[in-house]
Design an enzyme around this catalytic site. Structure first.
Site, PDB file in Angstrom:
ATOM      1  N   CYS A 238       0.842  -1.207   0.000  1.00 32.31           N
ATOM      2  CA  CYS A 238       0.000   0.000   0.000  1.00 32.31           C
ATOM      3  C   CYS A 238       0.875   1.254   0.000  1.00 32.31           C
ATOM      4  O   CYS A 238       1.462   1.588  -1.015  1.00 32.31           O
ATOM      5  CB  CYS A 238      -0.990  -0.057   1.162  1.00 32.31           C
ATOM      6  SG  CYS A 238      -2.494   0.841   0.779  1.00 32.31           S
TER       7      CYS A 238
ATOM      8  N   HIS B  49      -3.767  -5.254   0.285  1.00 31.65           N
ATOM      9  CA  HIS B  49      -3.244  -5.807   1.547  1.00 31.65           C
ATOM     10  C   HIS B  49      -3.316  -7.332   1.575  1.00 31.65           C
ATOM     11  O   HIS B  49      -4.267  -7.896   2.128  1.00 31.65           O
ATOM     12  CB  HIS B  49      -4.043  -5.236   2.720  1.00 31.65           C
ATOM     13  CG  HIS B  49      -3.784  -3.789   2.946  1.00 31.65           C
ATOM     14  ND1 HIS B  49      -2.738  -3.329   3.706  1.00 31.65           N
ATOM     15  CD2 HIS B  49      -4.408  -2.687   2.472  1.00 31.65           C
ATOM     16  CE1 HIS B  49      -2.735  -2.007   3.711  1.00 31.65           C
ATOM     17  NE2 HIS B  49      -3.741  -1.595   2.964  1.00 31.65           N
TER      18      HIS B  49
ATOM     19  N   GLU C 183      -1.706  -9.265   3.387  1.00 30.89           N
ATOM     20  CA  GLU C 183      -1.477  -9.805   4.738  1.00 30.89           C
ATOM     21  C   GLU C 183      -2.756 -10.277   5.422  1.00 30.89           C
ATOM     22  O   GLU C 183      -2.725 -11.174   6.252  1.00 30.89           O
ATOM     23  CB  GLU C 183      -0.752  -8.779   5.623  1.00 30.89           C
ATOM     24  CG  GLU C 183      -1.550  -7.554   6.025  1.00 30.89           C
ATOM     25  CD  GLU C 183      -1.481  -6.398   5.026  1.00 30.89           C
ATOM     26  OE1 GLU C 183      -1.164  -6.651   3.850  1.00 30.89           O
ATOM     27  OE2 GLU C 183      -1.758  -5.247   5.423  1.00 30.89           O
TER      28      GLU C 183
END
Ligand code: GLN
Length: 540
Positions: free
Chosen positions: A382, A508, A510
């Site tokens: 990001c 994202h 993650e």
């Protein structure tokens, strides 16, 4: 089946209630049950979107774009419970919903009160998830500490559910602390008081999870059982783990917690399947090599600010049969180029996570330049990807003033900007791109190699975009666009040319990583870092 487990916490905050609830979910799933997870946050904020990471740690984003408490991230990693905005309940939401109904005249002239209207709404929100016929058990974690004014309506709702559905359908699990005093003695009094507090509201806990630095011996457990009216087997010793948090389900399992909970809920107890989890713990303990990853961000002081990234890196290392040492560096301290090389010596890979605001960005740009020039594996997430773009524009294209309009609204070369600044439309920008959306990966890119598919879907949480005005000159200067939105309009990923592994993504990844199934980007980033580590040690 309509079975519910309420998880509350006592004595003090930060005892790891989220991980405890998630570990229970993990164990019930290992026994083949269909589990749902709900987090209740007793604060007045409607969601976590506007809260600083310093207040509550990372903001976890769900597929449908809800900005939630980081405990949902724990649930996502420990269980396969589907998570969306309905799984995160706050006081703000409940009051907003009740007040809206009141304005619509739905209460037919009655006085609207905490009991029954607020508690009814809480129960409706919980049962909307748990009463689904495909769901076996719903675990509801009540944030805060029993005794807090804020959590009273939620605990009262739990009491009512126990009363209405019965003790074999709703159980209470209470997490407490057994502190150690000088001389190493463990003290049970705070636990006794905490249970008293729960009893005052009308809930007799069925199971106690007692956090302590060391395992509780039989005498202590018997003493706690006697004073709290909880059966001896249900006083579980939740002692500190030396290694990974993914060991916690095993600590509970060995003491029979899952079997006990199912017995109390009158659910037949199938065999537990925990092989995948065992492997995670084994690799974390026994792997022979250790990869050193630097994380360069601005919210480094607080442990939980980048929780999902910390965990995804760990999952990546497990997938690569390696241990991981995470070195967190404050980007603000790396603004002067002089101290960079020293700070990044002995580092095998660098990650720059997301963030908002200009503080520390120059340090991140310096780090990206260092990684690009020195062939150090790099993953930008990001803001991290936007930093890659700014750095490339400045140092390769020679646009000294290149920046994001987030940090320098009037800069000469706004290579990252709001969409409305790029195309003259009003009332479009200023809102975040939130939640799941698709990207197209370019053949031959690191991105495509990681995912293995042309179309991918990941979660977003950002406002600014790579400016299309600068796309052509950037590409001409060598920066590779590795991913775009399906209409081709927005850049989703960039890669460095002539570099072993330098990738940035606007989304994202993650949030989607699990210990038993590492996200492919994190797995490949760690693999590249291990290759770099080997080359480095052979070179020296
Ligand atoms: N601040 C940047 C934006 O809003 C990046 C956001 C992030 O890293 N999550 O676009």
């Amino acid at each position: 089946m309509k079975k519910y487990i309420f998880v509350t916490g006592g004595v003090c905050s930060s005892l790891g209630k989220g991980v405890a609830a998630a570990s229970m979910g993990c164990l019930l799933e290992a026994r083949g049950l269909n589990v749902r997870m709900i987090k209740i946050d007793p604060y007045i904020n409607v969601d976590a979107g506007t809260m600083s990471p310093y207040q509550h740690g990372e903001v976890y984003v769900t597929n449908d774009g809800a900005e939630t408490d980081l405990d949902l991230g724990n649930y996502a990693r420990f269980t396969s419970s589907p998570l969306s905005r309905v799984n995160s309940i706050t006081t703000g939401q409940i009051y907003q919903e009740v007040i809206q109904r009141e304005r619509e005249g739905r209460f037919l002239g009655r006085t609207v009160q905490v009991i029954p209207h607020i508690t009814d709404r809480i129960k409706q929100r919980i049962r909307a998830i748990g009463d689904d016929e495909n769901v076996d058990v719903t675990i509801v974690e009540v944030g805060g500490t029993v005794g807090d004014i804020e959590s009273v309506p939620f605990i009262e709702a739990a009491r009512q559910m126990i009363h209405e559905l019965g003790h074999s359908s709703v159980i209470s699990v209470h997490l407490t602390l057994v502190p150690e005093v000088a001389g190493g003695e463990l003290k049970t009094k705070p636990t006794q008081h905490s249970v008293k507090e729960l009893l005052e509201i009308g809930i007799q806990p069925d199971i106690l999870l007692c956090r302590a630095s060391t395992p509780l011996d039989e005498d202590l457990r018997r003493k706690i059982a006697l004073f709290t009216n909880v059966e001896y087997e249900a006083v579980i010793s939740a002692y500190d783990v030396a290694g990974t948090i993914y060991e916690i389900p095993f600590i509970y399992h060995e003491q029979g917690l899952d079997e006990l909970a199912l017995r109390k809920l009158q659910i037949p107890v199938p065999e537990a399947r925990l092989e995948d989890w065992r492997r995670v713990v084994d690799v974390a303990k026994n792997a022979k090599r250790t990869v050193r990853i630097a994380m360069v961000g601005k919210y480094i002081d607080l442990n939980d600010s980048y929780k999902s990234i910390d965990e995804a890196l760990f999952h990546g290392s497990i997938a690569c049969e390696s241990k991981i040492e995470l070195v967190k560096l404050d980007s603000e301290k790396l603004e002067k180029n002089g101290n960079l090389a020293e700070a990044l010596a002995n580092i095998d890979g660098i990650i720059i996570p997301g963030g908002f605001g200009s503080r520390g960005v120059q340090g991140m740009i310096n780090v990206a330049e260092h990684a690009r020039n020195n062939g150090i594996p790099f993953l930008g997430i990001c803001l991290g990807m936007q930093v890659m773009v700014i750095e490339y524009a400045r140092n390769v294209l020679g646009y000294d003033e290149a920046n994001s309009t987030e940090f320098a609204p009037e800069c000469e070369h706004p290579v990252v900007s709001l969409l409305e600044e790029q195309i003259d439309i009003k009332n479009y920008g200023g809102t975040m791109r939130l939640g799941l959306s698709d990207s197209i990966t370019m053949a031959g890119s690191l991105l495509r190699t990681a995912y293995g598919t042309e179309r991918i879907s990941e979660r977003h949480r950002h406002r600014y975009e790579v400016s299309n005005k600068y796309r052509a000159p950037m590409e001409k200067a060598g920066l590779r666009i590795a991913g775009v939105t399906p209409d081709g309009a927005l850049v989703e990923s960039v890669e460095w040319p002539k570099h072993p592994w330098g990738l940035g993504v606007q989304f994202h990844p993650e949030f989607g990583s699990k210990p038993v199934a590492a996200h492919p980007l994190f797995r490949n980033f760690i693999a590249a870092s291990l290759t770099y580590m080997t080359a480095r040690s052979e070179g020296s």
